[in-house]
Structures are given as C-alpha cells and as structure tokens.
Design a protein around this motif. Structure first.
Motif, PDB file in Angstrom:
ATOM      1  N   VAL A 170      57.699  85.060  77.475  1.00  0.00           N
ATOM      2  CA  VAL A 170      56.094  85.098  77.727  1.00  0.00           C
ATOM      3  C   VAL A 170      55.831  86.841  77.549  1.00  0.00           C
ATOM      4  O   VAL A 170      54.874  87.198  76.820  1.00  0.00           O
ATOM      5  N   VAL A 209      44.329  87.183  82.397  1.00  0.00           N
ATOM      6  CA  VAL A 209      45.593  86.277  81.809  1.00  0.00           C
ATOM      7  C   VAL A 209      46.560  86.256  82.701  1.00  0.00           C
ATOM      8  O   VAL A 209      47.084  85.056  83.232  1.00  0.00           O
ATOM      9  N   ILE A 210      46.820  87.261  83.325  1.00  0.00           N
ATOM     10  CA  ILE A 210      48.092  87.348  84.464  1.00  0.00           C
ATOM     11  C   ILE A 210      47.506  86.780  85.487  1.00  0.00           C
ATOM     12  O   ILE A 210      48.109  85.810  86.266  1.00  0.00           O
ATOM     13  N   ILE A 241      52.026  80.752  79.117  1.00  0.00           N
ATOM     14  CA  ILE A 241      50.852  81.689  79.413  1.00  0.00           C
ATOM     15  C   ILE A 241      49.766  81.144  78.305  1.00  0.00           C
ATOM     16  O   ILE A 241      50.153  80.730  77.226  1.00  0.00           O
ATOM     17  N   MET A 267      57.990  87.509  84.996  1.00  0.00           N
ATOM     18  CA  MET A 267      57.688  86.899  83.612  1.00  0.00           C
ATOM     19  C   MET A 267      58.839  86.707  82.913  1.00  0.00           C
ATOM     20  O   MET A 267      59.699  87.386  82.787  1.00  0.00           O
ATOM     21  N   SER A 302      47.693  83.084  85.184  1.00  0.00           N
ATOM     22  CA  SER A 302      49.069  82.463  85.024  1.00  0.00           C
ATOM     23  C   SER A 302      49.457  82.459  86.482  1.00  0.00           C
ATOM     24  O   SER A 302      50.298  81.541  86.939  1.00  0.00           O
ATOM     25  N   ILE A 338      56.945  83.122  85.718  1.00  0.00           N
ATOM     26  CA  ILE A 338      56.068  82.557  84.652  1.00  0.00           C
ATOM     27  C   ILE A 338      56.566  82.221  83.283  1.00  0.00           C
ATOM     28  O   ILE A 338      57.011  83.144  82.826  1.00  0.00           O
TER      29      ILE A 338
END
Ligand SMILES: Nc1ncnc2c1ncn2[C@@H]1O[C@H](COP(=O)(O)OP(=O)(O)OP(=O)(O)O)[C@@H](O)[C@H]1O
Length: 539
Positions: free
Chosen positions: A428, A447-448, A463, A424, A451, A460
């Motif tokens: 983010v 969310v993860i 997000i 990440m 993503s 990433i």
C-alpha cells in the motif's frame, strides 16, 4: 495574599486626588517602558533592559518561568543577575502549588520569605536562594504568551515597603507588553525547524529552554502544522517564517489541497497579529451579489433582506488577518473595491455613509494562474501587483514525493482517534508513493482517513484511490481527461461501482468510497442515467 491585602489604601478625597495624579505619572512611566520593551526579540536584549525594568518595578531580583503548551512542566526562561544557584534546566511540574496558585489568580501574588522557607508549599528552588540573598518577599504574576503558554513573572524585594498598590498597577500594566515581548523572543530564538516543523519524529530539537518536555510538540488543535522534510517544503517553511513578522500582504499560490490555508494559519500564528482573529472568506463559495456585504458588511435596510446591521469580514478581522481564499474568483467590481480598501485602509458598509478605518493584513490564495487571469482580463493588474509583492507558491505533492511517508505517518496518527494508530502494508505504501495525487495533501488525508475506517485489522492492506490518469503502474484506469463534468462524474461513478461489484451501501460499497450517503448516490445514478444493470465500458 494579594498586594491589596498587604497594604491599606486611603479613600479620602485628597488620597483620591493624589491617586489620579499618580496615575498620570504612571501612564507616562508605562509608555516609556513599553516603548523600550516593544522591539525586544532576544533574551540578550531583555537582559540589557534590566535596569529600566528595575526602575519601573523596583525589584531586586526578577525571574521568568514558562510552561510547555501541554502544561506538564514549567522551567526557567530568564532571571536577572543573582548569585542564587539556579539551573536553567530546573524543570518543575505544573501541578505544584506555586504554579497552580499563580495561574488561578488574576492579581499578582505576594509570597513572604517565611512562607517560602516553610517548605510546606512547593516553590522553585531558586526562590529559597533568593530569600537567602536577603529578599523579604517575592511577587509573582502569571500571564499568557501567544495564547498558548503560561509564563510567570516573579519579582524579589528586599524592602517590603516597595510592595504597594502602585506596584500592583505597574505589574498589571507591564504584563501585556511582557507577554508580547516573550512571544517575540520565543519566535525569534526558536530555530525555523522547531518553529515550523512538527514532525512527530522531528530529529534535532533546539537546545536550551525550548527543550522542556512537551515544548515544541505542539498540540494539533493549538498550532497549525506543515508536515514535510523535502527541500521544497523546507524552503517554504523558511519563507513563511520570514514573512510572518512582516506586515506585507501576501499571495499564496498552489494547486488545490497543497496547504494554502495551512500556510496562512502558520503565517498568522507566528505574526504579531496572532492574538487577533484570522478570518477566512472563500470568494468562490459566496454568490457574487453577496460578497460585497460579506466583506464590508451592511447597514440595516440597505437592501431588501438587510433586516439588521451586519459587520463584514474586514471589520471582524480588525487587528488581525483576513484570508481571501480563491481570490481569482472575486468579481471585477469587487476587485476595484478591494483595491481601494488596500490603498485607503478604510471600508464603507453597504448602504453606509461613513468610512471605517481598518487595520487588517490580507493574505490571498488561489489555485489559478493569476498572471494568466490578468492577461485574459479577468483580474485587475493593479490589484495583482498590490497583492503579489511576495508570492509564495506551494509545490504539488507530486513534486515532493519524499514527504509522502511523513504525511502518511501524520495522518495515521491524526485519524486514529482513541485507538492505536494503524500501520500500512509495504504494498500500500508503494502504491501511495506512485499515485499522482491530483488532489494533493487533501486527497492523501481523505484516502487515509477512509482506509482507517474501512480496515478492521491493525494493518491497512488495501486502499481505494481516486482514478489516476498519470499512474502508469496499473492499466485498467479510465481516461477521465477532457470531458464535461457530468460525463466525468458518470464515468467515475461507473468505475467505482464496477470496482465495488455494484455494491452501493455498506462499508465496501460505492457510496462509502465516494464519501456520500447511499441515497444521494442512488439519486445521482438516476439523474446520470446509470441503471441498476450498468455496464462499465472502459474496462
Ligand atoms: N504540509 C501539510 N502538513 C499537514 N497537513 C497538510 C499540509 N498541507 C495540507 N494539509 C492538510 O490538507 C488539507 C488541505 O489543506 P488546505 O485546505 O490548506 O489546502 P488548500 O491549498 O488551501 O486547498 P484549496 O485550494 O482547495 O482551498 C487540510 O486538511 C490540511 O490540514
């Protein structure tokens, strides 16, 4: 070779009669050893029982090996006094012939001295020493501990005549209790950290036999994980560990997505009921008219639609744990019935006329303030006091932001699938740290996971978060508070559409971000009066 193959068994009537008589004596001997083994929680206590075990099994030497849960290696957990130069650290591959032969056999296996010394099979080094000490054979039997680990009991005998069918019978009856005792020893001797923390980067692993490769790094599927290093979550883990072995009914409180079900799984997993089922009932998800039959079952014909007998969740959980999620939503009439079951420890199926005894531990969970529900007359106070003897309150993610990086790491790994885990970007990570996480860990996980799906790079950098009324780092977030659900839904869909530049489908479309099919989004839009040329007024 099995013991039965080693000894001939008589089959004339006298021999059969003798065997029946012998069996009764056996049963008494077995009850005696079980009573002695049951309270064992430490290796030291097992050590003190050596004489009793020797009287029961007649062995001259005893050892216990245990494999890690991935079945990579196995190593010595315990052995009776022997001058044999065996190392506690002797770790052997689970692929060796001795281990494989043991776990594939339902019967105890007899290894004669000549076979062990021949060295064409791989045996633990201690076996050779034990033979050199005068043992003529070793009898080994594999068994499961906690349903997760293979363990092997090995017994050395200096006199072959001690190895007879009675021994086979005794070993087979001794093994289930031994499995429970070893499970208790592992639970007790493992530190709280190792038992309840499964951080991939977990710092200090406990010393000794638990340090074997793979042990303590439990697999996702097999063992529930409570990730977190904050003081708050450490305190919760100690509480879980403390209550797991008790038989107390429990109440777990906390906002939605804080891990109430995970906590329940951990308690069950580390309880003495772990070999029996953990059954979940979501009291909010079942129509009030169906809950009674869901919980207690029904007899055929007890109401229209009851075409056959149904076994309820209480009966399914017999011997194990019943998890009553969203207990605050249980209708008052059912609360009275639940209270009666807790008091009388028996249930009656709907339409039935007999009481069925039930041995179930109840764990209740709710995101509601149950005390307030009691005051409001929505929840019976007597039931509340019955289930809340030991309340556990899980903190929200906002209260333990220091756990966010650990959780992110965990979910990046969990949702990587076959691919290398993604990273990440710093930006983010900072954004995730500042979010207020109204949906707690569940929201973070979603969310993860989303993503990862939407990012092709290894890092990433973007997000998509749910609107965050408490987040102060960004100004253009709509106020979603204090409005009807329909309004909220409409506003939120508008906001997502706005951020997706009105794109409905595709990887960056609103439907993907909302986690629903594009057709569902379109029909929702129609229902909520969102036209194709929508405008988002709260910009
Ligand atoms: N400490 C944690 N470590 C790792 N994963 C967690 C943790 N807590 C929760 N989760 C994950 O978050 C999700 C939600 O957890 P869980 O269902 O236990 O929450 P809950 O409090 O029971 O939610 P609800 O009240 O909505 O039923 C699950 O996918 C769970 O695996």
């Amino acid at each position: 070779m099995t013991i039965m193959q080693h000894t001939a068994v008589g089959s004339d009537p006298q021999a059969i009669y003798n065997r029946i008589q012998q069996r009764e004596i056996e049963q008494l001997a077995q009850i005696a050893i079980q009573q002695k083994m049951a309270p064992i929680h430490t290796l030291a206590a097992l050590d003190l029982l050596q004489n009793e075990i020797q009287i029961f099994l007649g062995q001259n030497w005893l050892s216990l090996f245990i494999a890690d849960n991935r079945e990579v290696n196995y190593s010595l957990l315990f052995q009776s006094n022997s001058k044999a130069k065996t190392s506690k650290n002797e770790s052997r591959s689970c692929k060796d012939t001795f281990f494989k032969e043991c776990i594939l056999s339902a019967e105890p296996i007899l290894f004669r001295a000549s076979e062990i010394l021949k060295a064409d099979k791989s045996f633990p080094a201690s076996f050779v020493h034990v033979i050199q000490e005068g043992n003529k054979a070793i009898v080994s039997k594999a068994f499961r501990v906690h349903d997760h680990y293979w363990a092997i009991l090995s017994l050395g005998y200096k006199r072959l005549e001690h190895i007879d069918p009675r021994l086979e019978y005794r070993i087979k009856n001794f093994i289930p209790q031994l499995g429970i005792s070893i499970g208790n020893i592992l639970m007790h001797e493992r530190s709280a950290h190792a038992a309840l923390t499964n951080m991939p980067s977990s710092p200090a692993q406990p010393q000794g036999f638990l340090q074997n490769e793979g042990y303590g790094k439990k697999s996702e599927a097999s063992e529930p994980q409570m990730i977190g290093e904050s003081d708050l979550i450490q305190a919760i883990k100690s509480q879980l560990k403390m209550v797991a072995l008790s038989e107390m009914n429990l109440l777990i409180q906390g906002e939605s997505g804080t891990g109430k079900e995970v906590a329940t799984q951990i308690i069950h997993h580390f309880s003495l009921r772990s070999a029996r089922p953990l059954i979940k009932v979501n009291c909010a998800a079942i129509a009030p008219t169906l809950i009674e039959s869901e919980l207690f079952g029904h007899e055929k014909g007890s109401f229209s639609g009851a075409v056959k007998r149904k076994i309820g969740k209480f009966e399914q959980a017999h011997g194990g744990t019943l998890f009553l999620d969203e207990i605050g939503d249980l209708p008052l009439t059912l609360q009275a019935k639940l209270l009666r079951v807790l008091q009388e420890k028996e249930i009656e199926r709907v339409g039935g006329n007999k009481n069925i005894p039930i041995d179930v531990r109840i764990i209740c969970a709710t995101h509601k303030d149950l005390q307030a529900e009691v005051k409001a007359g929505n929840f019976r106070s007597d039931l509340y006091y019955r289930i809340s003897a030991f309340p556990i309150t899980l903190p929200s993610l906002r209260e333990r932001r220091e756990d966010i990086p650990h959780l992110i790491q965990h979910f990046l790994l969990k949702h990587a699938g076959e691919n290398p885990p993604k990273q990440m970007s710093k930006k983010v990570l900072q954004r995730l740290h500042l979010h207020s996480w109204p949906g707690n860990i569940r929201e973070l996980e979603h969310v993860i996971a989303r993503s990862i799906l939407l990012t092709e790079d290894s890092t990433i950098k973007k997000i998509a978060l749910l609107p965050d009324a408490d987040f102060v780092g960004e100004s253009k977030v709509p106020d979603f508070r204090l409005q009807t659900l329909a309004n909220f839904e409409k506003e939120y869909i508008l906001w997502v559409l706005h951020n997706c530049k009105a794109r409905i489908s595709g990887p960056n479309g609103a439907a993907t971000i909302l986690g629903i099919p594009a057709t569902t989004l379109q029909s929702k839009m129609k229902k909520l009066g969102i036209g194709k040329k929508f405008s988002y007024s709260k910009e």
